[in-house]
Design a protein around this motif. Structure first.
Motif, short mmCIF file in Angstrom:
data_model
loop_
_atom_site.label_atom_id
_atom_site.label_comp_id
_atom_site.label_asym_id
_atom_site.label_seq_id
_atom_site.Cartn_x
_atom_site.Cartn_y
_atom_site.Cartn_z
N TYR A 177 44.51 26.09 47.35
CA TYR A 177 44.04 27.26 46.62
C TYR A 177 43.67 26.87 45.18
CZ TYR A 177 46.06 30.19 50.33
OH TYR A 177 46.37 30.79 51.53
N SER A 178 42.53 27.36 44.73
CA SER A 178 42.24 27.32 43.29
C SER A 178 42.85 28.58 42.68
CB SER A 178 40.74 27.25 43.04
OG SER A 178 40.08 28.35 43.63
N ILE A 179 42.89 28.65 41.37
CA ILE A 179 43.60 29.76 40.73
C ILE A 179 42.85 30.21 39.48
CG2 ILE A 179 45.06 28.20 39.37
CD1 ILE A 179 47.34 30.24 39.70
N SER A 180 42.88 31.50 39.21
CA SER A 180 42.31 32.05 37.98
C SER A 180 43.15 33.26 37.56
CB SER A 180 40.85 32.46 38.17
OG SER A 180 40.75 33.50 39.13
N PHE A 181 42.88 33.75 36.36
CA PHE A 181 43.70 34.83 35.79
C PHE A 181 42.78 35.94 35.29
CE2 PHE A 181 45.77 30.79 35.34
CZ PHE A 181 47.01 31.03 35.90
N ASN A 182 43.07 37.15 35.76
CA ASN A 182 42.33 38.31 35.30
C ASN A 182 42.69 38.58 33.84
OD1 ASN A 182 40.80 40.64 35.20
ND2 ASN A 182 41.53 41.39 37.17
N LYS A 183 41.73 39.03 33.06
CA LYS A 183 42.02 39.35 31.68
C LYS A 183 43.04 40.48 31.60
CE LYS A 183 37.53 37.90 29.89
NZ LYS A 183 36.31 38.32 29.17
N GLU A 184 43.86 40.44 30.56
CA GLU A 184 44.88 41.47 30.40
C GLU A 184 44.19 42.78 30.01
OE1 GLU A 184 47.59 39.86 27.58
OE2 GLU A 184 48.42 38.40 28.96
N LEU A 185 44.03 43.63 31.00
CA LEU A 185 43.32 44.90 30.79
C LEU A 185 44.32 45.95 30.32
CD1 LEU A 185 41.21 44.67 34.06
CD2 LEU A 185 40.56 43.95 31.77
N THR A 186 44.38 46.15 29.02
CA THR A 186 45.43 46.99 28.43
C THR A 186 45.16 48.48 28.56
OG1 THR A 186 44.32 46.83 26.28
CG2 THR A 186 46.04 45.22 26.76
N SER A 187 43.92 48.86 28.84
CA SER A 187 43.59 50.29 28.85
C SER A 187 43.59 50.91 30.24
CB SER A 187 42.21 50.51 28.20
OG SER A 187 41.22 49.82 28.95
N ILE A 188 43.72 50.11 31.28
CA ILE A 188 43.62 50.63 32.65
C ILE A 188 44.99 51.05 33.16
CG2 ILE A 188 43.01 50.03 35.03
CD1 ILE A 188 40.92 48.16 33.94
N VAL A 189 45.06 52.24 33.74
CA VAL A 189 46.31 52.76 34.29
C VAL A 189 46.20 53.00 35.79
CG1 VAL A 189 46.97 53.82 32.10
CG2 VAL A 189 45.66 55.14 33.76
N ASP A 190 45.01 52.90 36.34
CA ASP A 190 44.79 53.20 37.76
C ASP A 190 44.76 51.91 38.58
OD1 ASP A 190 43.88 55.15 39.93
OD2 ASP A 190 42.28 53.63 39.95
N VAL A 191 45.46 51.89 39.70
CA VAL A 191 45.55 50.71 40.54
C VAL A 191 44.19 50.32 41.10
CG1 VAL A 191 46.52 49.75 42.66
CG2 VAL A 191 47.95 51.10 41.14
N GLU B 266 41.19 51.02 40.02
CA GLU B 266 40.30 50.52 38.98
C GLU B 266 40.69 49.09 38.57
OE1 GLU B 266 38.71 51.61 34.46
OE2 GLU B 266 40.20 52.90 35.45
N PHE B 267 41.99 48.84 38.48
CA PHE B 267 42.46 47.52 38.08
C PHE B 267 42.04 46.47 39.11
CE2 PHE B 267 45.46 44.03 37.73
CZ PHE B 267 45.54 43.84 36.35
N VAL B 268 42.27 46.77 40.38
CA VAL B 268 41.91 45.83 41.45
C VAL B 268 40.40 45.63 41.50
CG1 VAL B 268 41.93 45.44 43.94
CG2 VAL B 268 43.98 46.32 42.79
#
Length: 696
Positions: free
Chosen positions: A561-575, A577-579
């Motif tokens: 597996y390769s790996i990456s990191f989603n940006k820390e989305l501080t304003s999103i509260v909905d699952v 939308e986040f996904v």
């Protein structure tokens, strides 16, 4: 007509004679540059700076149709001009590496021969093995020659006039005092460990070799500035008060470092330090005034007589180990075995920076069947409150203890650094990292193996120059010390000298771990973020090592597996939308990790999206609680469906279970997830270290 033919033939012969004469004159003229007259005589000498000898092939043909009119210059070889003591040592090291490489190739050939079914191919492999064996023999001869050159060179490069040694300079063996400990040093951290270790050493000391059971020497192994010297000194003092025996402490470091000219005679170097430890004149505190004493091995044997004895050797790893064929290291090991191991009431203990030194010594002690070494793990911090008091560091907290691997000596040095002075072993760490990079052994594979060692503790998965940055357990397993390993990962990921460069995905993940450790160190004591950051580090390590468990991160270990990191989305509260913010990867399989940061984000602290292929993906969600509380049911009106919702409770139970649609791993499963290096990272272990009631 005949007269004309005769004149023509005579003319041709004259021309040929003139041509040959001219040719000889030109060559003699060139040859004159090769010689000079000795100023004190009229004899002719060859200039050794230009030619090593007059070439025998002078004037012979160079190729068909062309004549070589110039003598070939014979260059001086390394053997003709061996260089300094240091350069010879470097050449020996290089030859040893080449020998080790050939040994690995020979082993590979042997395994291929066993598994090969084709007769012709087997013949080719046997020829290859024989050729490798011959190359190894040539290198061994070259190594012996270099070692002999270094022995002769040492007296030239480091002129030491050995003074005559007299036996009456020594105290009686039973009167040798134990090593002193500075009054400014802190109290030893673990009395229970010291008592248990002393009893273990005494049991070995009272044993003797039998046909099957052979006495094992004891080793203390830990990183530089990890407390080995202090532990050996404490043990020497306790043994002296517990036994009627000669207890001798020597060191190849600190105030009695080994000199270059001693490097080819380990036995003499040891004997000088034993004599210094037993010197009658205790006012002579500087080893430099004693280091030129000509102490013979027989001197020490006669001095010891039949007295019971225990020898404690600090920093045995300083001695350079040679291949068995060179006899230097094997003779040293035999001297130790004969005088400090085989008989009852004779024993030795040693310390080293890295576990490979113990294995090497074990091989030399008994070549045919290596004698095992008993490794005792040095003590760790048991309670943070005790460490605060012992080290006079009221501000010390759990995060400090974990960052320095619970190693008391490193924690104490960190406290001293707070006063603005430099004490931590930065140079040792940098040297190990530089060594890995210069040797070109930092590769995608070696780095992934390094991450697997975090889980397994396998010493063979760790690049050898990094061994001395690790802690070593009794079972020879290595444990990461975050203080050291964060810098290792940062340097490997960001250095322009790593070639070929590491995969961008791997580099990014290594820098992410480095950042998480820095944030962990600075995290507020009661914020709960420390547990989240350590768990995320554990997830990244599992992904990069390709080692997954069956409960917490149940993925396919056979996939890369390769790996990456989603940006820390501080304003999103909905699952949903986040996904939906997860991106499509450039390659498959791929893992993307997202951290919801909004305080109102329901249920989850970590979401992992696993792209198995373009059309197949899985979602895993995690909530982290330091206590025992079980949150509400994670099932809601969101369209997103999770493969599993895992509750990582700090105060878990003995068995894993499912409650309110949460999968709750057991205490043992959480501990197993963090592996050998992270075994003290769980909230359950925190409570033991803090000795405080569990949080709600």
């Amino acid at each position: 007509k005949r007269r004309s033919e005769f004149h023509f033939f005579k003319m041709m012969m004259n021309m040929l004679t003139y041509t040959l004469s001219f040719y000889l004159i030109i060559n003699l003229f060139k040859c004159s540059f090769c010689f000079h007259f000795h100023p004190s005589s009229s004899s002719l000498h060859v200039d050794s700076k230009v030619y090593s000898k007059v070439p025998k092939s002078f004037g012979t043909t160079k190729a068909k149709g062309s004549v070589n009119t110039e003598p070939a210059i014979v260059k001086q070889t390394d053997d003709d001009n061996p260089g300094s003591f240091q350069s010879i040592s470097a050449k020996i090291t290089l030859v040893e590496e080449q020998i080790q490489n050939l040994e690995k190739q020979i082993q590979t050939c042997e395994s291929e021969i066993k598994s090969c079914a084709d007769i012709e191919e087997r013949k080719m492999l046997r020829k290859k093995k024989e050729q490798l064996r011959k190359e190894k023999e040539m290198l061994l001869k070259k190594e012996d020659k270099l070692i002999n050159l270094r022995v002769s060179k040492s007296s030239i490069d480091v002129p030491v006039q050995l003074r005559q040694f007299h036996m009456d300079e020594l105290l009686p063996p039973m009167e040798v005092p134990p090593p002193s400990i500075s009054s400014t040093d802190p109290t030893f951290v673990d009395e229970e460990w010291l008592s248990g270790s002393v009893q273990s050493v005494i049991s070995h000391y009272e044993s003797e070799d039998e046909d099957v059971l052979r006495v094992r020497p004891t080793a203390f192994i830990r990183c530089s500035r990890g407390g080995k010297t202090r532990a050996l000194k404490e043990m020497a003092r306790r043994l002296k008060s517990s036994l009627h025996a000669s207890v001798i402490f020597v060191s190849f470091h600190d105030f009695t470092p080994i000199d270059e000219w001693e490097a080819t005679d380990h036995i003499a170097a040891l004997c000088r330090r034993i004599a210094f430890a037993a010197r009658r004149n205790r006012s002579e505190t500087y080893f430099a005034n004693f280091s030129n004493a000509d102490v013979k091995p027989q001197h020490i044997v006669e001095w010891l007589g039949n007295n019971p004895r225990i020898l404690l050797i600090d920093e045995l790893n300083v001695l350079e180990y040679y291949p068995v064929e060179s006899k230097i290291s094997s003779r040293f090991a035999f001297y130790l075995k004969k005088n400090f191991l085989m008989q009852k009431n004779q024993y030795f203990v040693f310390s080293s920076h890295y576990v490979s030194a113990a294995g090497t010594l074990a091989t030399y002690l008994d070549i045919s069947s290596p004698r095992l070494v008993s490794i005792i793990e040095l003590p760790l911090i048991r309670k943070v409150c005790d460490a605060r008091e012992i080290f006079n560091w009221p501000e010390m907290n759990l995060r400090h203890a974990l960052f320095y691997g619970l190693v008391p000596a490193l924690i104490y040095l960190a406290r001293l650094e707070n006063n603005g002075e430099k004490y931590l072993p930065f140079s040792k760490r940098d040297n190990g990292i530089d060594d890995c990079i210069k040797k070109g052994i930092v590769t995608n594979k070696s780095v992934r193996n390094l991450f697997s060692s975090f889980i397994t503790g396998n010493k063979h998965s760790v690049l050898e120059p990094l061994h001395e940055l690790m802690n070593t357990a009794e079972n020879e397993k290595l444990r990461w010390i975050p203080f050291h390993m964060t810098e290792v990962l940062r340097r490997f990921a960001s250095s322009n000298d790593v070639f070929p460069p590491l995969e961008p995905s791997l580099q990014h993940a290594m820098l992410k771990i480095n950042k998480l450790f820095e944030e962990f160190y600075d995290t507020n004591e009661n914020s709960g973020e420390a547990w989240e950051k350590l768990f995320l580090i554990g997830v990244i390590v599992r992904v990069l090592s390709g080692q997954f468990d069956k409960v917490i991160l149940p993925l396919d270990s056979s996939k890369d597996y390769s790996i990456s990191f989603n940006k820390e989305l501080t304003s999103i509260v909905d699952v949903d939308e986040f996904v939906g913010r997860f991106t499509k990867p450039d390659r498959y399989p791929h893992i993307e990790i997202g951290q919801p940061k909004h305080a109102a984000f329901a249920h989850y602290d970590l979401i992992i999206l696993v792209h198995e292929s373009k059309k197949k993906r899985k979602l895993y969600a995690y909530q982290l609680k330091e206590g025992s509380k079980i949150p509400d049911d994670p099932v809601d009106k969101a369209k997103t469906k999770f493969e599993a919702c895992v509750l990582m409770r700090g105060q878990s139970q003995g068995l894993s279970r499912s409650t309110k649609n949460w999968i709750i791993p057991s205490t043992s499963q959480i501990k197993e997830f963090f592996g050998e290096s992270g075994k003290h990272w769980t909230p359950e272990e925190w409570r033991k270290l803090m000795s405080s009631p569990p949080p709600s």
